[in-house]
Design a protein around this motif. Structure first.
Motif, short mmCIF file in Angstrom:
data_model
loop_
_atom_site.label_atom_id
_atom_site.label_comp_id
_atom_site.label_asym_id
_atom_site.label_seq_id
_atom_site.Cartn_x
_atom_site.Cartn_y
_atom_site.Cartn_z
N GLU A 11 1.08 -1.04 -0.09
CA GLU A 11 -0.13 0.02 -0.01
C GLU A 11 0.83 1.22 0.06
O GLU A 11 2.08 1.31 0.44
CB GLU A 11 -1.00 0.20 1.25
CG GLU A 11 -1.92 -1.20 1.25
CD GLU A 11 -3.28 -0.90 0.34
OE1 GLU A 11 -3.14 0.29 -0.31
OE2 GLU A 11 -4.00 -1.74 0.59
N GLY A 12 0.12 2.41 -0.38
CA GLY A 12 0.92 3.61 -0.19
C GLY A 12 0.24 4.43 -1.47
O GLY A 12 -0.46 4.05 -2.35
N PRO A 144 3.95 13.24 -0.23
CA PRO A 144 3.34 13.59 -1.51
C PRO A 144 4.11 14.37 -2.52
O PRO A 144 3.83 14.12 -3.51
CB PRO A 144 1.89 14.03 -1.20
CG PRO A 144 1.80 13.87 0.30
CD PRO A 144 3.03 13.53 0.96
N GLU A 145 4.63 15.34 -2.01
CA GLU A 145 5.66 16.13 -3.08
C GLU A 145 6.71 15.18 -3.69
O GLU A 145 6.80 15.65 -4.83
CB GLU A 145 6.02 17.24 -2.11
CG GLU A 145 5.36 18.20 -1.44
CD GLU A 145 4.61 17.96 -0.21
OE1 GLU A 145 5.06 16.75 0.31
OE2 GLU A 145 3.44 18.50 0.27
N ILE A 146 7.25 14.40 -2.97
CA ILE A 146 8.20 13.52 -3.42
C ILE A 146 7.57 12.49 -4.39
O ILE A 146 8.19 12.21 -5.38
CB ILE A 146 9.16 12.63 -2.53
CG1 ILE A 146 9.73 13.67 -1.53
CG2 ILE A 146 10.29 11.93 -3.22
CD1 ILE A 146 10.52 13.01 -0.29
N PHE A 167 -4.83 16.03 -1.89
CA PHE A 167 -5.37 15.02 -2.17
C PHE A 167 -4.60 13.98 -1.51
O PHE A 167 -5.20 13.37 -0.57
CB PHE A 167 -6.02 14.76 -3.47
CG PHE A 167 -6.84 13.31 -3.58
CD1 PHE A 167 -8.09 13.17 -3.28
CD2 PHE A 167 -6.01 12.27 -3.88
CE1 PHE A 167 -8.84 11.79 -3.37
CE2 PHE A 167 -6.61 10.86 -4.06
CZ PHE A 167 -8.06 10.76 -3.85
N PHE A 168 -3.35 13.83 -2.11
CA PHE A 168 -2.33 12.88 -1.57
C PHE A 168 -2.01 12.91 -0.18
O PHE A 168 -1.74 12.12 0.43
CB PHE A 168 -1.49 12.61 -2.44
CG PHE A 168 -1.80 11.97 -3.98
CD1 PHE A 168 -2.18 10.76 -3.79
CD2 PHE A 168 -2.00 12.71 -4.90
CE1 PHE A 168 -2.69 10.01 -5.06
CE2 PHE A 168 -2.57 12.08 -6.19
CZ PHE A 168 -2.80 10.90 -6.18
N SER A 169 -1.93 14.20 0.14
CA SER A 169 -1.80 14.51 1.85
C SER A 169 -2.99 13.79 2.54
O SER A 169 -2.62 13.19 3.40
CB SER A 169 -1.61 15.83 1.92
OG SER A 169 -0.54 16.62 1.39
N ARG A 170 -3.98 13.83 2.06
CA ARG A 170 -5.45 13.36 2.92
C ARG A 170 -5.11 11.85 2.92
O ARG A 170 -5.11 11.11 3.66
CB ARG A 170 -6.64 13.90 2.53
CG ARG A 170 -7.06 15.22 2.57
CD ARG A 170 -8.41 15.77 2.39
NE ARG A 170 -8.87 15.39 0.91
CZ ARG A 170 -8.87 16.22 0.29
NH1 ARG A 170 -7.95 17.44 0.31
NH2 ARG A 170 -9.20 16.02 -0.97
#
Ligand SMILES: Nc1ncnc2c1ncn2[C@@H]1O[C@H](COP(=O)(O)OP(=O)(O)O)[C@@H](O)[C@H]1O
Ligand SMILES: Cc1cn([C@H]2C[C@H](O)[C@@H](COP(=O)(O)OP(=O)(O)O)O2)c(=O)[nH]c1=O
Length: 218
Positions: A11-12, A144-146, A167-170
């Motif tokens: 997962e990730g 998420p930034e990376i 969105f990916f931070s959440r």
């Protein structure tokens, strides 16, 4: 239902690097004499792969999306996952229900109580004493930034990959919450490291859990 196999999920957030290790993981289990069923969600059966195409491409409201994800999962469990576990195989699955809590729940803000109800329905089986859950979940944790930098230009983005970094931070927070709630099942992998270092973490964790023999190399 007897359950002699190993159900291992990865997962990730998108771009965390989990798919990069699937070939090596499969090879490693096979080298240690295990039968491996390599699969993914949404997907893993002809019907579920058809649903995957819709889920990843078509705009839809979060309940519709959640129902389709769990419909695909039900078919996948009945047709592929349960039979493989009964045979004693390793089921190596790229994403499972944690992704639904992370993407539809935390990412889209959909009601987690409804997701929990769907989880109960879909992952229960006559003869199975407990809910079907992965034995081990490798959680590739990456900022998420990376992840966005890694994905930039790497492939044509699908509906989810085209989402903004917020969105990916959440989604990442959703994974962290799932991991905290089931710490015994989750292995956190620091996915910011080099590919080789990430692989070392994966291998070390699986040896420590007793599902791989020590001293293995890629
Ligand atoms: N440890 C790493 N360091 C730098 N880049 C990586 C690393 N692991 C994977 N990548 C690259 O990042 C991108 C996303 O990796 P991928 O395995 O497809 O992620 P995921 O399956 O989690 O979406 C790919 O271009 C891949 O080559
Ligand atoms: C399993 C699952 C995946 N997804 C999303 C996460 C991913 O963005 C996408 C497909 O996952 P993935 O197979 O990792 O995508 P790719 O092949 O492009 O690496 O579906 C959900 O939103 N909910 C779910 O329950």
């Amino acid at each position: 239902m007897s359950d002699n196999g190993l159900f291992l999920t990865l997962e990730g957030i998108d771009g965390a690097g989990k798919s990069s290790h699937l070939d090596a993981l499969e090879a490693l289990f096979r080298a240690q004499g295990r039968e491996v069923v390599r699969t993914r969600e949404p997907g893993g059966t002809p019907l579920a792969e058809t649903l995957r195409g819709l889920i990843l491409e078509k705009p839809m409201d979060p309940l519709t999306e959640s129902l389709l994800v769990f419909a695909a999962r039900r078919d996948h469990i009945v047709q592929v996952i349960e039979p493989a576990l009964v045979r004693g195989d390793v089921v190596l699955c790229d994403r499972f229900t944690d992704a639904t809590f992370a993407y539809q729940g935390a990412g889209r803000g959909f009601d987690e109580a409804v997701l929990s109800t769907l989880e109960q329905w879909v992952q229960s089986e006559a003869g199975r004493a407990t809910l079907l859950q992965p034995h081990i979940t490798l959680w590739f944790d990456l900022a998420p930034e990376i992840a966005a930098q890694r994905l930039a230009g790497a492939r044509v983005p699908d509906k989810f990959e085209a989402q903004p970094v917020e969105f990916f931070s959440r989604v990442a927070q959703g994974y962290a919450a799932r991991a905290a709630a089931d710490a015994k099942r989750f292995v956190r992998i620091d996915a910011s490291q080099s590919r080789d270092q990430v692989w070392q973490q994966v291998e070390t964790a699986l040896v420590a859990r007793g599902v791989l023999s020590g001293g293995v190399t890629r």
